[in-house]
Motif scaffolding. Structure first.
Motif, PDB file in Angstrom:
ATOM      1  N   PRO B 199       0.842  -1.202   0.000  1.00 58.46           N
ATOM      2  CA  PRO B 199       0.000   0.000   0.000  1.00 58.46           C
ATOM      3  C   PRO B 199       0.880   1.256   0.000  1.00 58.46           C
ATOM      4  O   PRO B 199       1.877   1.316   0.728  1.00 58.46           O
ATOM      5  CB  PRO B 199      -0.777  -0.123   1.317  1.00 58.46           C
ATOM      6  N   SER B 200       0.518   2.227  -0.835  1.00 60.70           N
ATOM      7  CA  SER B 200       1.370   3.409  -1.021  1.00 60.70           C
ATOM      8  C   SER B 200       1.712   4.114   0.290  1.00 60.70           C
ATOM      9  O   SER B 200       2.825   4.615   0.459  1.00 60.70           O
ATOM     10  CB  SER B 200       0.684   4.409  -1.950  1.00 60.70           C
ATOM     11  N   ARG B 201       0.735   4.129   1.225  1.00 63.96           N
ATOM     12  CA  ARG B 201       0.993   4.862   2.483  1.00 63.96           C
ATOM     13  C   ARG B 201       2.106   4.230   3.317  1.00 63.96           C
ATOM     14  O   ARG B 201       2.657   4.860   4.212  1.00 63.96           O
ATOM     15  CB  ARG B 201      -0.294   4.959   3.308  1.00 63.96           C
ATOM     16  N   HIS B 202       2.438   2.961   3.021  1.00 66.05           N
ATOM     17  CA  HIS B 202       3.489   2.282   3.790  1.00 66.05           C
ATOM     18  C   HIS B 202       4.886   2.426   3.174  1.00 66.05           C
ATOM     19  O   HIS B 202       5.884   2.106   3.821  1.00 66.05           O
ATOM     20  CB  HIS B 202       3.191   0.772   3.894  1.00 66.05           C
ATOM     21  N   VAL B 203       4.918   2.908   1.924  1.00 72.30           N
ATOM     22  CA  VAL B 203       6.192   2.894   1.181  1.00 72.30           C
ATOM     23  C   VAL B 203       7.293   3.639   1.918  1.00 72.30           C
ATOM     24  O   VAL B 203       8.454   3.209   1.956  1.00 72.30           O
ATOM     25  CB  VAL B 203       5.983   3.448  -0.243  1.00 72.30           C
ATOM     26  N   ARG B 204       6.934   4.749   2.590  1.00 74.28           N
ATOM     27  CA  ARG B 204       7.974   5.545   3.266  1.00 74.28           C
ATOM     28  C   ARG B 204       8.635   4.813   4.428  1.00 74.28           C
ATOM     29  O   ARG B 204       9.702   5.230   4.892  1.00 74.28           O
ATOM     30  CB  ARG B 204       7.417   6.882   3.724  1.00 74.28           C
ATOM     31  N   TYR B 205       7.997   3.760   4.938  1.00 80.28           N
ATOM     32  CA  TYR B 205       8.593   3.026   6.055  1.00 80.28           C
ATOM     33  C   TYR B 205       9.426   1.822   5.592  1.00 80.28           C
ATOM     34  O   TYR B 205       9.881   1.032   6.417  1.00 80.28           O
ATOM     35  CB  TYR B 205       7.501   2.544   7.017  1.00 80.28           C
ATOM     36  N   ALA B 206       9.575   1.677   4.292  1.00 78.65           N
ATOM     37  CA  ALA B 206      10.231   0.484   3.736  1.00 78.65           C
ATOM     38  C   ALA B 206      11.569   0.177   4.386  1.00 78.65           C
ATOM     39  O   ALA B 206      12.496   0.989   4.329  1.00 78.65           O
ATOM     40  CB  ALA B 206      10.422   0.660   2.239  1.00 78.65           C
ATOM     41  N   PRO B 207      11.715  -0.998   4.984  1.00 80.73           N
ATOM     42  CA  PRO B 207      13.012  -1.406   5.515  1.00 80.73           C
ATOM     43  C   PRO B 207      13.874  -1.981   4.388  1.00 80.73           C
ATOM     44  O   PRO B 207      13.391  -2.161   3.266  1.00 80.73           O
ATOM     45  CB  PRO B 207      12.654  -2.488   6.530  1.00 80.73           C
ATOM     46  N   ALA B 208      15.131  -2.265   4.696  1.00 84.19           N
ATOM     47  CA  ALA B 208      16.076  -2.712   3.669  1.00 84.19           C
ATOM     48  C   ALA B 208      15.622  -4.008   2.997  1.00 84.19           C
ATOM     49  O   ALA B 208      15.902  -4.223   1.822  1.00 84.19           O
ATOM     50  CB  ALA B 208      17.463  -2.881   4.268  1.00 84.19           C
TER      51      ALA B 208
END
Lengths: 287, 287
Positions: B199-208
Motif C-alpha cells: 500500500p502506497s501509504r506504507h512505502v515511506r517506512y520500507a526497511p532494507a
C-alpha cells in the motif's frame, strides 16, 4: 548524560548486543549486564566490550532500572512472567520484537512500565559477533504505546532511541502489525520461497537480481517462524494480495497480453522510484 | 589486438553502450558506430566517447564486420530482416537479449554468422548515461550456439566477451530460457508484483528487506514485457513452482504449523548460503 543506572539486556544477539554497545558508546548507563542461555555468547559479548558482566541466570537483572528483551517472539512470552517477578515496578521494560499486538497485550499486563518498540534495523546476520554501536544510526524505530503505557516511561524510551541514532514514530500495535506484514514479513516469506523454488543446479549462475531478492532468505529460521506465527492473519492477508497480482501476470503471460504486463510493471516502477526518494532522505537499516 | 575493423552497435543504451565503451577501452575495433532511433541518445553517446559516430539510419552499419543488436526482444525481431539486407554475409552478428529460443531461431535463419549471447550484467537503470566500460568485468556471459552456428564466429565472439572481462559458458537456447526463467525472470516478476502489493501509504517506512527485494522493480517495463512474452511457458512454469511453495507457507501460517515454516525457511537459508559461496568467487553483475 546517564538515562539509567543498570541496564539489563536479555538476549545479547545482533539487536540486543547493538543496543548494549550503543548505550555504552553514548554513556547512557552506569552498567550493562547481559543475560543469555549460552555461556559462549556471554563470553564473546564480554570480550567485545558489549556488556560489563554476563549471566545465564535471570536473577542477575535484579535492581535493573531498564530491561531490554531481545529474544525471539515465542521465547519472550515465556520469559515475561519470570522477569516480572524479578524486576521492580519502577523498572522500564522494552522489547524489540518484529510483531507487536500479541506481545504488547501480554507485557502490558506483566509490567508497570513497559513500552513496545521495533527498530527497523538488523540484517540477515545474527549473533553478537555482528553487533555494532552504529546499527541504529539513521534508522527508524517504531514505538507502540497503548492506553496503559506510562507517559514518562514512553518519553524516556523515546529519548534512548534518539540518543542512539534512530528516528521514532508511534503507532498502535495493531497498525504496526498490519503494516509490517506488508513491508517486512511478506518480503521475507517471498525471499524464502523464491530461494527454495530455484533448482539447486542453477544457483551458481545467480545474477544480482536473484541475489538481492533473496538476501534475507539467509535470516534465522526460528526467528522468522515466530514472527509469522505471532502475526498470521496479517501475513496471510498480505500473501493473498500478492498472489492475486502474481496470478494476473501469469494469466497475461499465458494470453500474450502485453499491455497488462506493461501496466503492472510500469506502476511498480513508479512506486519503486518513490521508495528511492524516501531512501535518499533516510539511509535505512538492513532489515 | 584488433578483433574487428568496424563495429556497429544497434541500440546504444546501457548494455550496447557498455559494450561499445569496453571495446574502445580494450582497443578491439578500428571504429565504433552507433545506431539509435533517438537523436539525443546518439549525441549523448558521442559526447561520452561511447561511439565514434552515430546515425538514426540503419544503413550506417554497412561494411561493419561486427554488429551488436542491443534493443528489446520484440524490436530486435522486427529489425533483423532489415539488417540482414544491409550487412555482408561475413559480418558477425550477436544479440544480447535476455531470452534466446525465439530470437536465435529467427536470427539463425537471417544471418550466416550469428551467435546468441546473454551477458548476466546490467541493472535496473537504463540508458547510455549509465554505460560503463567495466560493466562486464567478473560477470558471466551465456553463449547459445546451435548446429547452425559458425565455429569461427563462435570463437571470435567468445574472445570478445573474455577481452572485456566476462567468463563465458555455452548452453542451448532452450536450456538458457528454462534456467533464466527461474534465476532472472521469476525474481523480476516477483519484484514487480511485490512492489505493487505494498500500500502506497506504507512505502515511506520500507526497511532494507523490501528495498533489496524490489530493487529491480525499477527496471524498464517495455524490456520486461518483451522478456516475459518471448519466454512465456518457462516463466509460467517458474511462477507455478513458486506459487505452490507460497501456498504451503500460507497454509502453515493459518494452521499454526511452526515445524513446516521452520523447515522451509531453513532449507532456503541453506541454499542462500550456497549462493553466497558462489558470490564470493565471482562478483556478479547487477542484473
Amino acid at each position: 548524560m546517564k538515562l539509567f543506572k543498570k541496564v539489563a539486556i536479555v538476549g545479547t544477539g545482533l539487536i540486543g548486543g547493538s543496543i548494549a554497545l550503543a548505550i555504552k558508546r553514548h554513556n547512557l548507563a552506569g552498567s550493562v549486564v547481559g543475560v543469555s542461555r549460552h555461556k559462549e555468547t556471554l563470553l564473546r559479548a564480554k570480550k567485545r566490550g558489549v556488556i560489563d558482566s554476563g549471566s545465564q541466570n535471570l536473577c542477575s537483572i535484579e535492581n535493573a532500572d531498564f530491561v531490554v528483551l531481545a529474544v525471539p517472539a515465542r521465547a519472550i512470552k515465556k520469559l515475561s512472567l519470570e522477569i516480572s517477578r524479578i524486576v521492580s515496578d519502577d523498572c522500564i521494560v522494552i522489547d524489540v520484537g518484529s510483531t507487536k499486538e500479541e506481545i504488547v497485550a501480554c507485557f502490558d499486563k506483566a509490567f508497570k512500565h513497559y513500552v513496545g518498540t521495533h527498530p527497523l534495523a538488523g540484517s540477515e546476520k545474527r549473533g553478537v559477533a555482528y553487533a555494532q554501536a552504529g546499527l541504529f544510526k539513521d534508522s527508524l524505530c517504531i514505538l507502540t504505546p497503548t492506553r496503559r503505557t506510562d507517559k514518562e516511561a514512553l518519553r524516556t524510551v523515546k529519548k534512548l532511541w534518539r540518543c542512539i541514532g534512530a528516528d521514532t514514530v508511534e503507532m498502535s500495535p495493531s497498525a504496526h502489525d498490519k503494516m509490517l506484514a506488508f513491508i517486512s514479513h511478506l518480503p521475507h516469506v517471498i525471499a524464502f520461497c523464491l530461494m527454495e523454488t530455484i533448482p539447486s543446479r542453477h544457483v551458481r549462475y545467480a545474477p544480482a537480481s536473484l541475489k538481492d531478492a533473496t538476501r534475507v532468505a539467509a535470516s534465522d529460521s526460528i526467528l522468522w517462524r515466530d514472527i509469522i506465527l505471532t502475526n498470521p492473519d496479517n501475513v496471510i492477508r498480505s500473501i493473498s494480495a500478492f498472489e492475486k497480482l502474481l496470478a494476473r501476470v501469469k494469466s497475461a503471460a499465458r494470453r500474450n497480453q502485453g499491455e497488462i504486463l506493461e501496466r503492472i510493471f510500469k506502476n511498480a516502477k513508479y512506486k519503486r522510484e518513490l521508495l528511492n526518494g524516501h531512501r535518499d532522505r533516510r539511509a535505512g537499516g538492513r532489515r
